[in-house]
Write a protein that holds these residues in place. Structure first.
Motif, PDB file in Angstrom:
ATOM      1  N   LYS A 295      -7.576  24.071 -13.574  1.00  0.00           N
ATOM      2  CA  LYS A 295      -7.778  22.936 -14.484  1.00  0.00           C
ATOM      3  C   LYS A 295      -7.798  21.611 -13.737  1.00  0.00           C
ATOM      4  O   LYS A 295      -8.457  20.660 -14.174  1.00  0.00           O
ATOM      5  CB  LYS A 295      -6.672  22.924 -15.535  1.00  0.00           C
ATOM      6  CG  LYS A 295      -6.703  24.135 -16.467  1.00  0.00           C
ATOM      7  CD  LYS A 295      -5.559  24.068 -17.467  1.00  0.00           C
ATOM      8  CE  LYS A 295      -5.585  25.285 -18.375  1.00  0.00           C
ATOM      9  NZ  LYS A 295      -4.443  25.277 -19.343  1.00  0.00           N
ATOM     10  N   SER A 296      -7.081  21.530 -12.634  1.00  0.00           N
ATOM     11  CA  SER A 296      -7.056  20.291 -11.850  1.00  0.00           C
ATOM     12  C   SER A 296      -6.791  20.616 -10.386  1.00  0.00           C
ATOM     13  O   SER A 296      -5.978  21.485 -10.070  1.00  0.00           O
ATOM     14  CB  SER A 296      -5.989  19.327 -12.382  1.00  0.00           C
ATOM     15  OG  SER A 296      -4.719  19.949 -12.400  1.00  0.00           O
ATOM     16  N   VAL A 297      -7.477  19.889  -9.506  1.00  0.00           N
ATOM     17  CA  VAL A 297      -7.401  20.135  -8.066  1.00  0.00           C
ATOM     18  C   VAL A 297      -7.249  18.785  -7.364  1.00  0.00           C
ATOM     19  O   VAL A 297      -7.933  17.815  -7.709  1.00  0.00           O
ATOM     20  CB  VAL A 297      -8.676  20.846  -7.559  1.00  0.00           C
ATOM     21  CG1 VAL A 297      -8.651  20.980  -6.042  1.00  0.00           C
ATOM     22  CG2 VAL A 297      -8.835  22.210  -8.226  1.00  0.00           C
ATOM     23  N   VAL A 298      -6.353  18.743  -6.375  1.00  0.00           N
ATOM     24  CA  VAL A 298      -6.179  17.515  -5.591  1.00  0.00           C
ATOM     25  C   VAL A 298      -6.246  17.840  -4.106  1.00  0.00           C
ATOM     26  O   VAL A 298      -5.935  18.953  -3.681  1.00  0.00           O
ATOM     27  CB  VAL A 298      -4.841  16.805  -5.913  1.00  0.00           C
ATOM     28  CG1 VAL A 298      -4.880  16.202  -7.305  1.00  0.00           C
ATOM     29  CG2 VAL A 298      -3.655  17.744  -5.764  1.00  0.00           C
ATOM     30  N   TYR A 299      -6.639  16.831  -3.317  1.00  0.00           N
ATOM     31  CA  TYR A 299      -6.708  16.974  -1.870  1.00  0.00           C
ATOM     32  C   TYR A 299      -6.446  15.612  -1.258  1.00  0.00           C
ATOM     33  O   TYR A 299      -6.509  14.570  -1.927  1.00  0.00           O
ATOM     34  CB  TYR A 299      -8.059  17.535  -1.424  1.00  0.00           C
ATOM     35  CG  TYR A 299      -9.249  16.987  -2.165  1.00  0.00           C
ATOM     36  CD1 TYR A 299      -9.852  15.798  -1.777  1.00  0.00           C
ATOM     37  CD2 TYR A 299      -9.762  17.653  -3.272  1.00  0.00           C
ATOM     38  CE1 TYR A 299     -10.933  15.296  -2.457  1.00  0.00           C
ATOM     39  CE2 TYR A 299     -10.846  17.158  -3.973  1.00  0.00           C
ATOM     40  CZ  TYR A 299     -11.436  15.973  -3.559  1.00  0.00           C
ATOM     41  OH  TYR A 299     -12.502  15.463  -4.248  1.00  0.00           O
ATOM     42  N   SER A 300      -6.133  15.596   0.042  1.00  0.00           N
ATOM     43  CA  SER A 300      -5.682  14.370   0.704  1.00  0.00           C
ATOM     44  C   SER A 300      -6.843  13.423   0.986  1.00  0.00           C
ATOM     45  O   SER A 300      -8.020  13.791   0.904  1.00  0.00           O
ATOM     46  CB  SER A 300      -4.969  14.707   2.011  1.00  0.00           C
ATOM     47  OG  SER A 300      -5.915  14.993   3.019  1.00  0.00           O
ATOM     48  N   ASP A 301      -6.478  12.186   1.351  1.00  0.00           N
ATOM     49  CA  ASP A 301      -7.491  11.195   1.707  1.00  0.00           C
ATOM     50  C   ASP A 301      -7.730  11.155   3.207  1.00  0.00           C
ATOM     51  O   ASP A 301      -8.351  10.218   3.716  1.00  0.00           O
ATOM     52  CB  ASP A 301      -7.102   9.801   1.200  1.00  0.00           C
ATOM     53  CG  ASP A 301      -5.841   9.255   1.851  1.00  0.00           C
ATOM     54  OD1 ASP A 301      -5.094  10.057   2.450  1.00  0.00           O
ATOM     55  OD2 ASP A 301      -5.588   8.042   1.740  1.00  0.00           O
ATOM     56  N   SER A 302      -7.241  12.164   3.929  1.00  0.00           N
ATOM     57  CA  SER A 302      -7.462  12.233   5.371  1.00  0.00           C
ATOM     58  C   SER A 302      -8.462  13.342   5.672  1.00  0.00           C
ATOM     59  O   SER A 302      -9.262  13.716   4.818  1.00  0.00           O
ATOM     60  CB  SER A 302      -6.137  12.439   6.095  1.00  0.00           C
ATOM     61  OG  SER A 302      -6.273  12.142   7.475  1.00  0.00           O
TER      62      SER A 302
ATOM     63  N   MET B  97      -7.576   8.013   8.806  1.00  0.00           N
ATOM     64  CA  MET B  97      -8.796   7.328   8.364  1.00  0.00           C
ATOM     65  C   MET B  97      -8.573   6.789   6.961  1.00  0.00           C
ATOM     66  O   MET B  97      -7.517   7.000   6.368  1.00  0.00           O
ATOM     67  CB  MET B  97      -9.977   8.295   8.400  1.00  0.00           C
ATOM     68  CG  MET B  97      -9.778   9.527   7.539  1.00  0.00           C
ATOM     69  SD  MET B  97     -10.894  10.871   7.966  1.00  0.00           S
ATOM     70  CE  MET B  97     -10.209  11.385   9.549  1.00  0.00           C
ATOM     71  N   GLY B  98      -9.569   6.089   6.457  1.00  0.00           N
ATOM     72  CA  GLY B  98      -9.472   5.573   5.098  1.00  0.00           C
ATOM     73  C   GLY B  98      -9.169   4.083   5.067  1.00  0.00           C
ATOM     74  O   GLY B  98      -8.978   3.425   6.103  1.00  0.00           O
ATOM     75  N   ASN B  99      -9.085   3.565   3.847  1.00  0.00           N
ATOM     76  CA  ASN B  99      -8.932   2.133   3.647  1.00  0.00           C
ATOM     77  C   ASN B  99      -7.562   1.717   3.144  1.00  0.00           C
ATOM     78  O   ASN B  99      -7.355   0.545   2.824  1.00  0.00           O
ATOM     79  CB  ASN B  99     -10.004   1.635   2.667  1.00  0.00           C
ATOM     80  CG  ASN B  99     -11.406   1.814   3.217  1.00  0.00           C
ATOM     81  OD1 ASN B  99     -11.671   1.532   4.388  1.00  0.00           O
ATOM     82  ND2 ASN B  99     -12.311   2.307   2.383  1.00  0.00           N
ATOM     83  N   THR B 100      -6.624   2.664   3.052  1.00  0.00           N
ATOM     84  CA  THR B 100      -5.283   2.285   2.630  1.00  0.00           C
ATOM     85  C   THR B 100      -4.632   1.436   3.721  1.00  0.00           C
ATOM     86  O   THR B 100      -4.932   1.593   4.911  1.00  0.00           O
ATOM     87  CB  THR B 100      -4.419   3.518   2.343  1.00  0.00           C
ATOM     88  OG1 THR B 100      -4.367   4.339   3.518  1.00  0.00           O
ATOM     89  CG2 THR B 100      -5.002   4.343   1.195  1.00  0.00           C
ATOM     90  N   PRO B 101      -3.718   0.542   3.351  1.00  0.00           N
ATOM     91  CA  PRO B 101      -3.132  -0.374   4.347  1.00  0.00           C
ATOM     92  C   PRO B 101      -2.445   0.332   5.515  1.00  0.00           C
ATOM     93  O   PRO B 101      -2.421  -0.205   6.625  1.00  0.00           O
ATOM     94  CB  PRO B 101      -2.124  -1.185   3.522  1.00  0.00           C
ATOM     95  CG  PRO B 101      -2.642  -1.131   2.129  1.00  0.00           C
ATOM     96  CD  PRO B 101      -3.264   0.221   1.983  1.00  0.00           C
ATOM     97  N   ASN B 102      -1.881   1.523   5.279  1.00  0.00           N
ATOM     98  CA  ASN B 102      -1.156   2.223   6.335  1.00  0.00           C
ATOM     99  C   ASN B 102      -2.055   3.035   7.260  1.00  0.00           C
ATOM    100  O   ASN B 102      -1.576   3.564   8.265  1.00  0.00           O
ATOM    101  CB  ASN B 102      -0.101   3.149   5.728  1.00  0.00           C
ATOM    102  CG  ASN B 102       1.072   2.378   5.162  1.00  0.00           C
ATOM    103  OD1 ASN B 102       1.319   1.247   5.546  1.00  0.00           O
ATOM    104  ND2 ASN B 102       1.797   2.990   4.244  1.00  0.00           N
TER     105      ASN B 102
END
Length: 261
Positions: free
Chosen positions: A141-148, A65-70
């Motif tokens: 201090k910082s947290v990241v997660y995927s765009d899926s 899902m999402g709006n990235t080209p791939n």
């Protein structure tokens, strides 16, 4: 005048040539787009399928899902030539409702859990209970997660369910078009979340394990044939193979639970 006879050796050679020509005519090139959550398993299974079937697989990668080209929906919107998509089940169902995936071609392949990771050698925070996990998130201090699928759930639901949505606003972010583990490995984030099967292959991180069951989100990965594919029979052959018991051990080793029967 009687025609010259054909020797048995020549006859066998002609028959063999015909058989090989028939096999070559049946073999096709299948173009597959696979979501990252199933990528580790697919890389291994693709080789075996090609050996057994004679088909050639051309594989590209993209989020469900999402709006990235791939992203799979964006690829289909551009009318890319694709035969099979492997992606999050509910996102595939959306495409089937839109007529872009053949509904009765859908097969469930694996159940996947969200995992947490830190940079290799960093202290391992406690995520064993919901309260410990909550405190770990607040202390990070910082947290990241995927765009899926996993990241969408974390951003839109999990933080709210845990009562920390406001606290996470300034230090948690979604990572588009890049494996979360790589962001954590180079030190650009202290704590990262993605499907366990996507974290396991990344060097430079320590996998803490799945997040607690009470706030876990199980993702089903499924496969289906694209409606515009001209290779429907071969595409379904690939999907049957990926959903078969023969594929189960590879799926399990990649960090997911097989649903193959």
């Amino acid at each position: 005048m009687r025609p010259p006879s054909i020797s048995r050796r020549v006859l066998f050679a002609l028959v063999a040539a015909c058989v090989l020509a028939g096999s070559a005519a049946q073999a096709v090139e299948l173009r597959v787009v696979c979501s990252g959550g199933f990528a580790a398993a697919f890389r291994e299974l693709a080789s075996e399928f090609q050996r057994q079937s004679g088909h050639t697989l051309v594989t590209e990668w993209g989020p469900s899902m999402g709006n990235t080209p791939n992203a799979v929906p964006q690829r289909l919107a551009r009318n890319e030539r694709i035969d099979v998509v492997i992606m999050v089940g509910y996102a595939l169902d959306d495409l089937a409702r839109q007529g872009k995936v053949v509904p009765d071609s859908r097969a469930e392949l694996a159940r996947s859990l969200i995992g947490a990771a830190v940079r290799r050698g960093a202290p391992h925070p406690d995520i064993s209970t919901v309260e410990a996990f909550r405190q770990t998130l607040l202390n990070a201090k910082s947290v990241v997660y995927s765009d899926s699928a996993s990241g969408v759930y974390i951003q839109s639901e999990m933080f709210k369910r845990m009562g920390i949505a406001d606290q996470m606003t300034t230090k948690a972010r979604m990572v588009p078009a890049e494996p979360v583990g790589e962001v954590v490995a180079r030190g650009d984030a202290e704590l990262g979340f993605q499907q366990i099967s996507e974290l396991k292959p990344v060097n430079g991180i320590d996998l803490l394990g799945p997040i607690p069951a009470e706030v876990q989100k199980v993702t089903i990965f499924s496969a289906g044939t694209v409606s515009t594919s001209h290779n429907q029979a071969a595409a379904r052959e690939l999907i049957r193979f990926l959903a078969s018991p023969r594929a189960a051990a590879v799926v399990t080793a990649s960090g997911m639970e097989s649903v193959g029967k």
